[in-house]
Design a protein around this motif. Structure first.
Motif, short mmCIF file in Angstrom:
data_model
loop_
_atom_site.label_atom_id
_atom_site.label_comp_id
_atom_site.label_asym_id
_atom_site.label_seq_id
_atom_site.Cartn_x
_atom_site.Cartn_y
_atom_site.Cartn_z
N TRP A 1 24.33 -3.44 8.21
CA TRP A 1 23.80 -3.82 9.51
C TRP A 1 23.02 -2.70 10.18
O TRP A 1 22.03 -2.95 10.87
N HIS A 2 23.45 -1.46 9.98
CA HIS A 2 22.70 -0.34 10.56
C HIS A 2 21.32 -0.23 9.91
O HIS A 2 20.32 -0.02 10.60
N LEU A 3 21.29 -0.40 8.59
CA LEU A 3 20.02 -0.36 7.87
C LEU A 3 19.09 -1.47 8.37
O LEU A 3 17.89 -1.23 8.58
N LEU A 4 19.63 -2.65 8.59
CA LEU A 4 18.83 -3.76 9.11
C LEU A 4 18.19 -3.39 10.45
O LEU A 4 17.01 -3.67 10.69
N GLY A 5 18.95 -2.76 11.32
CA GLY A 5 18.42 -2.36 12.62
C GLY A 5 17.30 -1.35 12.50
O GLY A 5 16.27 -1.46 13.19
N TYR A 6 17.45 -0.37 11.60
CA TYR A 6 16.41 0.64 11.41
C TYR A 6 15.11 0.02 10.88
O TYR A 6 14.01 0.37 11.31
N LEU A 7 15.26 -0.92 9.94
CA LEU A 7 14.07 -1.58 9.38
C LEU A 7 13.32 -2.37 10.44
O LEU A 7 12.09 -2.35 10.50
N LEU A 8 14.07 -3.07 11.29
CA LEU A 8 13.44 -3.86 12.35
C LEU A 8 12.74 -2.97 13.38
O LEU A 8 11.69 -3.34 13.92
N MET A 9 13.31 -1.79 13.65
CA MET A 9 12.69 -0.85 14.59
C MET A 9 11.28 -0.48 14.14
O MET A 9 10.38 -0.29 14.96
N GLY A 10 11.08 -0.37 12.83
CA GLY A 10 9.75 -0.02 12.32
C GLY A 10 8.86 -1.22 12.08
O GLY A 10 7.66 -1.18 12.36
N SER A 11 9.45 -2.32 11.58
CA SER A 11 8.61 -3.44 11.13
C SER A 11 7.98 -4.23 12.27
O SER A 11 6.85 -4.71 12.13
N LEU A 12 8.68 -4.39 13.37
CA LEU A 12 8.14 -5.21 14.46
C LEU A 12 6.84 -4.62 15.02
O LEU A 12 5.84 -5.34 15.13
N PRO A 13 6.79 -3.33 15.34
CA PRO A 13 5.48 -2.78 15.75
C PRO A 13 4.49 -2.72 14.60
O PRO A 13 3.28 -2.84 14.79
N LEU B 1 8.02 0.19 9.14
CA LEU B 1 6.69 0.25 9.74
C LEU B 1 5.61 -0.05 8.71
O LEU B 1 4.69 -0.84 8.96
N VAL B 2 5.71 0.58 7.54
CA VAL B 2 4.71 0.39 6.48
C VAL B 2 4.70 -1.04 5.98
O VAL B 2 3.64 -1.68 5.85
N VAL B 3 5.90 -1.58 5.69
CA VAL B 3 5.98 -2.96 5.19
C VAL B 3 5.49 -3.94 6.24
O VAL B 3 4.74 -4.87 5.95
N GLY B 4 5.91 -3.74 7.49
CA GLY B 4 5.45 -4.62 8.57
C GLY B 4 3.95 -4.58 8.72
O GLY B 4 3.31 -5.62 8.92
N PHE B 5 3.37 -3.39 8.60
CA PHE B 5 1.92 -3.24 8.71
C PHE B 5 1.20 -4.00 7.60
O PHE B 5 0.23 -4.73 7.84
N ILE B 6 1.69 -3.87 6.36
CA ILE B 6 1.06 -4.56 5.22
C ILE B 6 1.21 -6.07 5.35
O ILE B 6 0.28 -6.83 5.08
N VAL B 7 2.40 -6.51 5.78
CA VAL B 7 2.63 -7.95 5.96
C VAL B 7 1.70 -8.50 7.04
O VAL B 7 1.10 -9.57 6.89
N GLY B 8 1.59 -7.77 8.15
CA GLY B 8 0.71 -8.22 9.23
C GLY B 8 -0.74 -8.26 8.82
O GLY B 8 -1.50 -9.14 9.25
N MET B 9 -1.15 -7.36 7.94
CA MET B 9 -2.54 -7.26 7.55
C MET B 9 -2.90 -8.23 6.42
O MET B 9 -4.02 -8.74 6.36
N THR B 10 -1.94 -8.50 5.52
CA THR B 10 -2.25 -9.29 4.33
C THR B 10 -1.53 -10.63 4.27
O THR B 10 -1.96 -11.52 3.54
N GLY B 11 -0.41 -10.74 4.96
CA GLY B 11 0.38 -11.96 4.88
C GLY B 11 1.29 -12.00 3.67
O GLY B 11 2.01 -12.97 3.44
N VAL B 12 1.30 -10.95 2.84
CA VAL B 12 2.18 -10.89 1.67
C VAL B 12 3.62 -10.79 2.13
O VAL B 12 3.94 -10.08 3.07
N GLY B 13 4.51 -11.56 1.46
CA GLY B 13 5.91 -11.59 1.86
C GLY B 13 6.54 -10.21 1.89
O GLY B 13 6.35 -9.40 0.98
N GLY B 14 7.31 -9.94 2.93
CA GLY B 14 7.93 -8.63 3.10
C GLY B 14 8.95 -8.30 2.02
O GLY B 14 9.14 -7.14 1.66
N GLY B 15 9.64 -9.33 1.48
CA GLY B 15 10.67 -9.09 0.49
C GLY B 15 10.13 -8.43 -0.77
O GLY B 15 10.80 -7.57 -1.36
N SER B 16 8.94 -8.83 -1.20
CA SER B 16 8.38 -8.27 -2.42
C SER B 16 8.08 -6.79 -2.27
O SER B 16 7.93 -6.07 -3.27
N LEU B 17 7.96 -6.31 -1.04
CA LEU B 17 7.72 -4.90 -0.78
C LEU B 17 8.98 -4.18 -0.33
O LEU B 17 9.28 -3.08 -0.79
#
Length: 261
Positions: free
Chosen positions: A215-227, A13-29
Motif C-alpha cells: 500500500w505504501h508503494l501504491l501511494g508513492y506511484l500515485l504521487m508521481g503518476s497523477l501529475p 511520474l515517467v509512466v504517467g507521462f508516457i501514458v498521458g502522451m501515448t495512451g499506452v497502458g500503464g501496466g505494460s510499463l
C-alpha cells in the motif's frame, strides 16, 4: 526523502507521462519497472492492478459524460472477464504457499503478454486499417456470434490481466477495434476503460487478499503518476506516432523476451 521512495515517485511520474502522451497502458510499463526495483512479481502485479483501477477510474466519469461508453459491449466483456479473473485468482491462491512457483508463473506470463503487447503496438495502425476496410459489415457475423466473441475476448483479458496486470489497455483496445470496426475510436476507448476499471479492481483486490500488495508503494506511484498523466496529456502529439510506437514496442519486446528466458 529516502532514495527508494523518490525512485518510486519518479517511476510513477515517467509512466504517467508516457501514458498521458501515448495512451499506452500503464501496466505494460509499470510492472517491469517494479521488477527492476526488486519488487517480487506477485506484489508488483497486485500493486499495479489497483494502481490501474485508481488512475483509470476518473476516465469513466469523463467518457460517460461525453457518452463515449457502449455499456452493452462492456457488459458482454465483463460477463467473460469477471469469472475468468475469479478463477485465475483461485488458481493463483493454490500456489500461494509456494512463493517461488507463484512468482515464476507470473514472471513468465508477464513476459509473453509483454511480447503480445509489443506486437499490438507495432502493428496497431495496420490492424486499424484492416478494421476500417470492414467497417459496418461485422465481418458477416451474426449478433449472437459477435456477442460470443466479445465474451471470449473478455475471458482472455480476464486471465491475462489477473496474471500480469497487462492487457486491458493495448490488447483490449485492439481486440475491440477488430470486433467493432464500425464504432468511432473515442467510443471504443471509453468502452475499454469502462471494462478495465472493474476488471483491474476485482483482480487487484483478489491479489491484495493474498497479500500481494504494497500500500505504501501504491501511494508513492500515485504521487508521481497523477501529475505525470496531466503533463503528458498536454504534450500528446508532439512526438510523431510513427517514431514513438516502434520505440515503445521495441522496449516492451526486449523486456518480455528477457522475462521469458
Amino acid at each position: 526523502m529516502d532514495f527508494g521512495i523518490l525512485g518510486f515517485i519518479v517511476a510513477g511520474l515517467v509512466v504517467g507521462f508516457i501514458v498521458g502522451m501515448t495512451g499506452v497502458g500503464g501496466g505494460s510499463l509499470m510492472t517491469p519497472i517494479l521488477l527492476w526495483f526488486g519488487i517480487n512479481p506477485a506484489t508488483a502485479v497486485g500493486t499495479d492492478l489497483l494502481y490501474a483501477a485508481i488512475t483509470k477510474s476518473g476516465g469513466i466519469v469523463v467518457h460517460q459524460r461525453n457518452r463515449n461508453i457502449d455499456w452493452s459491449i462492456t457488459g458482454w466483456l465483463t460477463l467473460g472477464s469477471a469469472p475468468a479473473a475469479a478463477l485465475t485468482l483461485w488458481l493463483l491462491n493454490t500456489l500461494h504457499s509456494d512463493t517461488e512457483a507463484l512468482n515464476a508463473v507470473i514472471k513468465h506470463a508477464l513476459g509473453y503478454v509483454l511480447l503480445l503487447t509489443a506486437l499490438a503496438i507495432l502493428f496497431k495502425q495496420r490492424l486499424l486499417d484492416f478494421a476500417k476496410r470492414h467497417a459496418g459489415d461485422h465481418y458477416h457475423l451474426s449478433d449472437r456470434t459477435l456477442n460470443a466473441l466479445t465474451v471470449g475476448t473478455g475471458i482472455l483479458l480476464g486471465v491475462m490481466v489477473t496474471l500480469t496486470s497487462i492487457g486491458a489497455g493495448a490488447l483490449g483496445t485492439v481486440a475491440l477495434f477488430l470486433l467493432y470496426p464500425y464504432l468511432v475510436t473515442k467510443r471504443l476507448v471509453g468502452t475499454e476503460i469502462a471494462h478495465a476499471v472493474p476488471l483491474t479492481l476485482i483482480a487487484g483486490l483478489g491479489h491484495a487478499s493474498m497479500g500481494n500488495m504494497d500500500w505504501h508503494l501504491l501511494g508513492y506511484l500515485l504521487m508521481g503518476s497523477l501529475p505525470g498523466i496531466y503533463l503528458g496529456s498536454h504534450l500528446s502529439g508532439r512526438i510523431p506516432d510513427p517514431v514513438l510506437r516502434p520505440c515503445l514496442a521495441t522496449m516492451l519486446g526486449f523486456i518480455g523476451y528477457k522475462l521469458v528466458l
